[in-house]
Design a protein around this motif. Structure first.
Motif, mmCIF file in Angstrom:
data_model
loop_
_atom_site.group_PDB
_atom_site.id
_atom_site.type_symbol
_atom_site.label_atom_id
_atom_site.label_comp_id
_atom_site.label_asym_id
_atom_site.label_seq_id
_atom_site.Cartn_x
_atom_site.Cartn_y
_atom_site.Cartn_z
ATOM 1 N N UNK A 54 3.080 -9.893 14.030
ATOM 2 C CA UNK A 54 4.686 -9.160 13.829
ATOM 3 C C UNK A 54 4.304 -7.909 13.422
ATOM 4 N N UNK A 55 5.074 -7.225 13.361
ATOM 5 C CA UNK A 55 5.306 -5.943 13.172
ATOM 6 C C UNK A 55 6.804 -5.180 12.548
ATOM 7 N N UNK A 56 6.495 -4.034 11.416
ATOM 8 C CA UNK A 56 7.339 -3.702 11.061
ATOM 9 C C UNK A 56 8.209 -2.825 11.106
ATOM 10 N N UNK A 57 9.727 -2.994 11.270
ATOM 11 C CA UNK A 57 10.621 -1.323 11.429
ATOM 12 C C UNK A 57 9.648 -1.324 12.897
ATOM 13 N N UNK A 58 10.008 -1.224 14.285
ATOM 14 C CA UNK A 58 9.331 -1.388 14.841
ATOM 15 C C UNK A 58 10.303 -0.443 16.249
#
Length: 59
Positions: A40-44
């Motif tokens: 997962x990536x944050x604030x993408x």
């Protein structure tokens, strides 16, 4: 990589990553480091939006 996001959107996403809420931090602890089997990536940034959490593998 950022699906047409402008520089402003990219900078806002970076700012949001640096100022996380307690709820986002708790969720991130659960989904980070492929603990669920997905990355997962944050604030993408995606176009003119910023997704709080994004998984490229799952779209």
């Amino acid at each position: 990589m950022f699906y047409g996001a402008s520089n402003i959107i990219f900078e806002n996403a970076k700012r949001l990553r640096n100022n996380v809420t307690e709820a986002e931090n708790l969720l991130w602890q659960v989904i980070s480091n492929k603990q669920l089997g997905l990355k997962f990536r944050r604030q993408h940034p995606i176009s003119c939006f910023i997704a709080d959490f994004y998984c490229h593998e799952a779209n």
